[in-house]
Design an enzyme around this catalytic site. Structure first.
Site, PDB file in Angstrom:
ATOM      1  CG  HIS A   1      -2.687  -2.737  -7.719  1.00 46.29           C
ATOM      2  ND1 HIS A   1      -2.050  -3.684  -8.474  1.00 46.29           N
ATOM      3  CD2 HIS A   1      -2.007  -2.669  -6.560  1.00 46.29           C
ATOM      4  CE1 HIS A   1      -1.023  -4.158  -7.795  1.00 46.29           C
ATOM      5  NE2 HIS A   1      -0.977  -3.563  -6.633  1.00 46.29           N
TER       6      HIS A   1
ATOM      7  CG  ASP B   1      -1.764  -1.255   1.314  1.00 44.87           C
ATOM      8  OD1 ASP B   1      -2.334  -1.658   0.287  1.00 44.87           O
ATOM      9  OD2 ASP B   1      -1.792  -1.865   2.395  1.00 44.87           O
TER      10      ASP B   1
HETATM   11  P1  IMP Z   1      -2.254 -13.019   2.228  1.00 43.58           P
HETATM   12  O1  IMP Z   1      -1.365 -12.470   1.170  1.00 43.58           O
HETATM   13  O2  IMP Z   1      -3.709 -12.837   1.924  1.00 43.58           O
HETATM   14  O3  IMP Z   1      -1.922 -14.435   2.585  1.00 43.58           O
HETATM   15  O4  IMP Z   1      -2.016 -12.155   3.586  1.00 43.58           O
HETATM   16  C1  IMP Z   1      -0.787 -12.220   4.308  1.00 43.58           C
HETATM   17  C2  IMP Z   1      -0.414 -10.870   4.903  1.00 43.58           C
HETATM   18  O5  IMP Z   1      -0.085  -9.962   3.836  1.00 43.58           O
HETATM   19  C3  IMP Z   1      -1.542 -10.184   5.679  1.00 43.58           C
HETATM   20  O6  IMP Z   1      -0.980  -9.461   6.760  1.00 43.58           O
HETATM   21  C4  IMP Z   1      -2.139  -9.227   4.676  1.00 43.58           C
HETATM   22  O7  IMP Z   1      -2.772  -8.120   5.305  1.00 43.58           O
HETATM   23  C5  IMP Z   1      -0.889  -8.794   3.918  1.00 43.58           C
HETATM   24  N1  IMP Z   1      -1.183  -8.343   2.554  1.00 43.58           N
HETATM   25  C6  IMP Z   1      -1.506  -9.110   1.487  1.00 43.58           C
HETATM   26  N2  IMP Z   1      -1.712  -8.346   0.404  1.00 43.58           N
HETATM   27  C7  IMP Z   1      -1.490  -7.083   0.779  1.00 43.58           C
HETATM   28  C8  IMP Z   1      -1.526  -5.827   0.082  1.00 43.58           C
HETATM   29  O8  IMP Z   1      -1.781  -5.733  -1.120  1.00 43.58           O
HETATM   30  N3  IMP Z   1      -1.234  -4.719   0.838  1.00 43.58           N
HETATM   31  C9  IMP Z   1      -0.914  -4.791   2.153  1.00 43.58           C
HETATM   32  N4  IMP Z   1      -0.861  -5.934   2.827  1.00 43.58           N
HETATM   33  C10 IMP Z   1      -1.152  -7.070   2.158  1.00 43.58           C
END
Ligand code: IMP
Length: 502
Positions: A51, A22
């Protein structure tokens, strides 16, 4: 256009997140997709990204598709690379939302996300055995785990119904042992969600109706048939001849390879990971841009954030189910970025920076820029840095930069080293057991009122002073551009990148 202010005459460029995601990578991807790139490639992650992109006045939120899909550049090719966890449901929904057919190619070797991956992700987050990670629930972890365990399916299987059926049955059989330890009603409730087929895949007896999954994923094979190709070979042939933009998803500190476990995603979001995920070698990348939010930073979900405004109070509030954008503004009626109470100041930054998840509206935790973490991140994303969101701090009286930490936890072994309470650390040790006990040491700086957009006008003195502190604080850092708002024109170029090893 051959030369571009951001990337010079580089041909293969990577945009990498420098913190916890982000950071505002999308703006720079969109900028280069509009007037520079021939290919925009996602090589990592899946439908877990968020995005926000614009086509004229129209706004789209993409999770899986490369951000180039909304570009008006008609010869631009968007690629979902081999390293991506491809969810056909998310792809179909995002293409429908777009309302037109972009140039899109999908790697035949991309990892396939199936309904039971989302189910397992969500069921684990319910917290039966462990503390939740705060995942996005898009099945990312379970899909990559299957790939690494050599039992996963790939996009190519969608084109071969017999292989799809055989691999899916074998994969599901294995998963049923785990699923049977859960209450079937929880499974039913999760499978009722539209992302998981709105209940079509639930079966009272076998929990998941394998035939129903085979049937609908066979249809996805027909739907995406023309887009599924060998993108690795295509991109290898294009290197050095075409302009290739590798679009990072998530960020270095969330990378499964170099992030802070277990609060990471399951793909390698570093420069290396982006290259491999696109079927390239990192040595084939001419320039990388590390996107870094400043003077504050954010994190969503669980995991350490040493500089968090208001510390645990903020983490608890952002985690609580009542926390919504609207409610927090009611709880603390006039939070500002100058609030003397840190917790309220953090809310002030969240409101001014609109730090709420692109779709889930989850509250992003906020804190001051952390240099030990940045020093760590540049090792995996390069030293050409783009600073974003600087305008959010316009009017802030005093800015803080965390230069180092004081470790305040119990005695703890890190390899050959023993950390003791009170020890000063100038580097970030990528271990939650350390970072959770790190108290930031800050330097303070005066703030700026506004940042002129015209490159010919001088930057405000306090901003110059702030940038100098960053250059002194992170060895070899090359600040290339400053982002002062969401629009392309709100970008100031302050240096040149043009080389990976700036
Ligand atoms: P996952 O990718 O859904 O398995 O989530 C794993 C960790 O990555 C969690 O803490 C999510 O909040 C973080 N996360 C996944 N995608 C994003 C993103 O696009 N922006 C910020 N954090 C993310």
């Amino acid at each position: 256009m051959t030369n571009h202010a951001l990337v010079g005459d580089s041909k293969t460029v990577a945009i990498v997140g420098g913190q916890f995601g982000d950071e505002g990578k999308g703006k720079f991807v969109a900028l280069l997709a509009t007037d520079w790139a021939d290919f925009v490639v996602r090589g990592t992650g899946g439908a877990n990204a968020g995005h926000t992109i614009y086509r004229g006045d129209q706004k789209f939120v993409c999770h899986l598709l490369p951000s180039g899909v909304a570009s008006d550049k008609c010869d631009l090719v968007n690629v979902i690379g081999t390293g991506v966890a491809f969810d056909p449901v998310a792809a179909r929904d995002e293409l429908t939302q777009l309302g037109f057919a972009p140039n899109l190619l999908i790697s035949h070797r991309a990892r396939l996300v199936l309904p039971h991956h989302l189910l397992l992700d969500r069921i684990r987050e319910c917290g039966k055995e462990e503390k939740p990670i705060g995942t996005t629930g898009r099945g990312i972890g379970p899909a990559y785990a299957d790939h690494t365990a050599r039992v996963g399916l790939v996009v190519n299987d969608l084109l071969n119904p017999d292989v799809l059926a055989r691999k899916l049955r074998r994969n599901l059989e294995e998963k049923l042992t785990i699923l049977r330890s859960y209450d079937p009603q929880i499974i039913r409730a999760i499978l009722n969600h539209p992302d998981l087929g709105s209940g079509a895949y639930f079966n009272e007896h076998s929990l998941i109706d394998c035939d129903a999954v085979i049937e609908s994923y066979g249809q996805f094979g027909r739907m995406f048939n023309d887009m599924i190709v060998d993108t690795d070979s295509l991109l290898q042939r294009a290197v050095g001849r075409k302009r290739i933009l590798l679009e990072g998803a998530q960020a270095v500190l969330l990378s499964v390879a170099c992030g802070i476990h277990p609060h990471v995603t399951s793909s390698d979001c570093s420069l290396n990971g982006l290259a491999t995920g696109a079927g390239l070698d990192a040595a084939q990348i001419d320039t990388s841009l590390l996107v870094v939010k400043a003077p504050y930073m954010t994190r969503v979900g669980e995991g350490p954030l040493p500089t968090e405004f208001g510390g645990n109070q903020s983490a608890d509030w952002c985690r609580s189910s009542e926390a919504t954008a609207e409610r927090e503004q009611a709880v603390i009626p006039t939070p500002t970025i100058n609030d003397s109470d840190e917790f309220s100041q953090g809310i002030g930054f969240r409101i001014v920076g609109n730090e709420y998840g692109a779709t889930t509206r989850r509250l992003r935790r906020t804190g001051w820029l952390d240099l030990p973490l940045l020093r760590y991140a540049v090792q995996f994303g390069g030293r050409n840095v783009v600073l974003t969101k600087l305008d959010v701090a316009n009017g802030c009286n005093e800015l803080k930069i965390c230069d180092s930490y004081c470790y305040t936890g119990p005695n703890y072994h890190v390899g050959e080293r023993l950390l003791r309470n009170g020890e000063q650390l100038s580097e970030a040790i990528p271990d939650r057991n350390v970072l959770e006990h790190c108290q930031p040491n800050y330097s303070c700086f005066p703030g700026w009122e506004a940042i002129p957009q015209d490159d010919n006008e001088p930057l405000p003195k306090p901003l110059e002073q702030y940038l100098s502190a960053l250059r002194r604080g992170v060895d070899g850092i090359n600040i290339v551009a400053l982002s002062t708002g969401p629009h392309d024109t709100q970008t100031r170029f302050v240096g040149s990148s043009f080389s990976l090893y700036a």
